[in-house]
Design a protein around this motif. Structure first.
Motif, PDB file in Angstrom:
ATOM      1  N   VAL A 168      36.300  42.215  35.941  1.00 39.57           N
ATOM      2  CA  VAL A 168      37.240  43.058  36.678  1.00 39.57           C
ATOM      3  C   VAL A 168      38.655  42.516  36.485  1.00 39.57           C
ATOM      4  O   VAL A 168      39.613  43.286  36.349  1.00 39.57           O
ATOM      5  CB  VAL A 168      36.863  43.134  38.175  1.00 39.57           C
ATOM      6  CG1 VAL A 168      37.917  43.885  38.966  1.00 39.57           C
ATOM      7  CG2 VAL A 168      35.500  43.799  38.351  1.00 39.57           C
ATOM      8  N   ASP A 169      38.796  41.195  36.431  1.00 38.44           N
ATOM      9  CA  ASP A 169      40.111  40.590  36.182  1.00 38.44           C
ATOM     10  C   ASP A 169      40.691  41.070  34.860  1.00 38.44           C
ATOM     11  O   ASP A 169      41.882  41.338  34.757  1.00 38.44           O
ATOM     12  CB  ASP A 169      40.024  39.065  36.174  1.00 38.44           C
ATOM     13  CG  ASP A 169      39.858  38.477  37.552  1.00 38.44           C
ATOM     14  OD1 ASP A 169      40.107  39.194  38.552  1.00 38.44           O
ATOM     15  OD2 ASP A 169      39.485  37.301  37.648  1.00 38.44           O
ATOM     16  N   TYR A 170      39.854  41.171  33.842  1.00 41.60           N
ATOM     17  CA  TYR A 170      40.329  41.663  32.547  1.00 41.60           C
ATOM     18  C   TYR A 170      40.760  43.125  32.668  1.00 41.60           C
ATOM     19  O   TYR A 170      41.815  43.507  32.177  1.00 41.60           O
ATOM     20  CB  TYR A 170      39.250  41.517  31.471  1.00 41.60           C
ATOM     21  CG  TYR A 170      39.722  42.018  30.132  1.00 41.60           C
ATOM     22  CD1 TYR A 170      40.561  41.240  29.339  1.00 41.60           C
ATOM     23  CD2 TYR A 170      39.364  43.278  29.671  1.00 41.60           C
ATOM     24  CE1 TYR A 170      41.028  41.710  28.121  1.00 41.60           C
ATOM     25  CE2 TYR A 170      39.826  43.752  28.456  1.00 41.60           C
ATOM     26  CZ  TYR A 170      40.660  42.969  27.676  1.00 41.60           C
ATOM     27  OH  TYR A 170      41.133  43.433  26.485  1.00 41.60           O
ATOM     28  N   MET A 171      39.952  43.943  33.323  1.00 40.09           N
ATOM     29  CA  MET A 171      40.299  45.350  33.495  1.00 40.09           C
ATOM     30  C   MET A 171      41.633  45.499  34.214  1.00 40.09           C
ATOM     31  O   MET A 171      42.440  46.348  33.864  1.00 40.09           O
ATOM     32  CB  MET A 171      39.222  46.096  34.298  1.00 40.09           C
ATOM     33  CG  MET A 171      37.929  46.364  33.585  1.00 40.09           C
ATOM     34  SD  MET A 171      38.031  47.360  32.081  1.00 40.09           S
ATOM     35  CE  MET A 171      38.990  48.758  32.578  1.00 40.09           C
ATOM     36  N   ALA A 172      41.858  44.649  35.218  1.00 43.16           N
ATOM     37  CA  ALA A 172      43.080  44.739  36.020  1.00 43.16           C
ATOM     38  C   ALA A 172      44.293  44.157  35.312  1.00 43.16           C
ATOM     39  O   ALA A 172      45.415  44.270  35.799  1.00 43.16           O
ATOM     40  CB  ALA A 172      42.865  44.042  37.361  1.00 43.16           C
ATOM     41  N   GLY A 173      44.077  43.507  34.176  1.00 42.84           N
ATOM     42  CA  GLY A 173      45.189  42.924  33.440  1.00 42.84           C
ATOM     43  C   GLY A 173      45.569  41.535  33.903  1.00 42.84           C
ATOM     44  O   GLY A 173      46.617  41.014  33.535  1.00 42.84           O
ATOM     45  N   ASP A 174      44.708  40.903  34.716  1.00 40.15           N
ATOM     46  CA  ASP A 174      45.003  39.577  35.247  1.00 40.15           C
ATOM     47  C   ASP A 174      44.664  38.453  34.281  1.00 40.15           C
ATOM     48  O   ASP A 174      45.050  37.316  34.503  1.00 40.15           O
ATOM     49  CB  ASP A 174      44.254  39.344  36.563  1.00 40.15           C
ATOM     50  CG  ASP A 174      44.808  40.201  37.692  1.00 40.15           C
ATOM     51  OD1 ASP A 174      45.947  40.684  37.563  1.00 40.15           O
ATOM     52  OD2 ASP A 174      44.101  40.377  38.699  1.00 40.15           O
ATOM     53  N   THR A 175      43.906  38.755  33.234  1.00 37.65           N
ATOM     54  CA  THR A 175      43.525  37.745  32.262  1.00 37.65           C
ATOM     55  C   THR A 175      43.349  38.389  30.896  1.00 37.65           C
ATOM     56  O   THR A 175      43.079  39.585  30.814  1.00 37.65           O
ATOM     57  CB  THR A 175      42.222  37.017  32.673  1.00 37.65           C
ATOM     58  OG1 THR A 175      41.916  36.008  31.718  1.00 37.65           O
ATOM     59  CG2 THR A 175      41.049  37.975  32.768  1.00 37.65           C
ATOM     60  N   GLU A 176      43.494  37.585  29.869  1.00 35.30           N
ATOM     61  CA  GLU A 176      43.238  38.065  28.510  1.00 35.30           C
ATOM     62  C   GLU A 176      41.794  37.790  28.104  1.00 35.30           C
ATOM     63  O   GLU A 176      41.339  38.218  27.056  1.00 35.30           O
ATOM     64  CB  GLU A 176      44.190  37.392  27.516  1.00 35.30           C
ATOM     65  CG  GLU A 176      45.635  37.837  27.693  1.00 35.30           C
ATOM     66  CD  GLU A 176      45.815  39.340  27.519  1.00 35.30           C
ATOM     67  OE1 GLU A 176      45.283  39.901  26.561  1.00 35.30           O
ATOM     68  OE2 GLU A 176      46.487  39.950  28.370  1.00 35.30           O
ATOM     69  N   ASN A 177      41.065  37.055  28.945  1.00 32.90           N
ATOM     70  CA  ASN A 177      39.671  36.692  28.667  1.00 32.90           C
ATOM     71  C   ASN A 177      38.764  37.833  29.108  1.00 32.90           C
ATOM     72  O   ASN A 177      38.628  38.098  30.287  1.00 32.90           O
ATOM     73  CB  ASN A 177      39.326  35.399  29.403  1.00 32.90           C
ATOM     74  CG  ASN A 177      37.929  34.924  29.120  1.00 32.90           C
ATOM     75  OD1 ASN A 177      37.212  35.494  28.315  1.00 32.90           O
ATOM     76  ND2 ASN A 177      37.528  33.865  29.794  1.00 32.90           N
ATOM     77  N   GLN A 178      38.127  38.492  28.140  1.00 29.56           N
ATOM     78  CA  GLN A 178      37.251  39.623  28.441  1.00 29.56           C
ATOM     79  C   GLN A 178      35.932  39.208  29.055  1.00 29.56           C
ATOM     80  O   GLN A 178      35.243  40.012  29.662  1.00 29.56           O
ATOM     81  CB  GLN A 178      36.924  40.412  27.172  1.00 29.56           C
ATOM     82  CG  GLN A 178      38.055  41.204  26.624  1.00 29.56           C
ATOM     83  CD  GLN A 178      37.585  42.103  25.497  1.00 29.56           C
ATOM     84  OE1 GLN A 178      36.414  42.424  25.380  1.00 29.56           O
ATOM     85  NE2 GLN A 178      38.513  42.518  24.668  1.00 29.56           N
TER      86      GLN A 178
END
Length: 115
Positions: free
Chosen positions: A58-68
């Motif tokens: 979800v962090d990746y979807m939200a743009g909070d991380t580059e780690n998929q």
């Protein structure tokens, strides 16, 4: 990268049309289009559904991380000072060498996928 671009890039990487993604989420294709154009954003529940569909965090979807990676953390056992335990007991240096040897063997066999 923003949510709009993430949704579009992930959808395309899975070879899904906006209509197909809409069907998976039980929304209208115009909703997908709106997200991808940045006119609006999915709810947190829908963001979770998108993360599940695309197998990303979800962090990746939200743009909070580059780690998929979903639920994965990369650690370099040679460089990072990590403390590991099993069953409440610290892993000994000898056991750590066995663990490394097993990982290396599987890496060479192609059973474990490294980034």
């Amino acid at each position: 990268m923003n949510i709009a671009q993430r949704i579009k890039d992930l959808r395309l990487s899975k070879h899904l049309t906006q209509k197909e993604l809409a069907q998976l989420l039980n929304v209208k294709p115009t909703t997908i289009s709106g997200w991808e154009l940045g006119r609006n954003e999915p709810s947190i529940d829908t963001l979770k559904d998108l993360a599940h569909i695309f197998n990303v965090s979800v962090d990746y979807m939200a743009g909070d991380t580059e780690n998929q990676n979903k639920d994965k953390k990369s650690i370099d056992l040679e460089k990072d000072p990590v403390v590991l335990s099993y069953g409440g007991r610290p892993v000994s240096d000898e056991d750590m060498e066995v663990i490394k040897a097993i990982l290396e063997r599987h890496k060479n066999d192609g059973d474990i996928h490294y980034e």
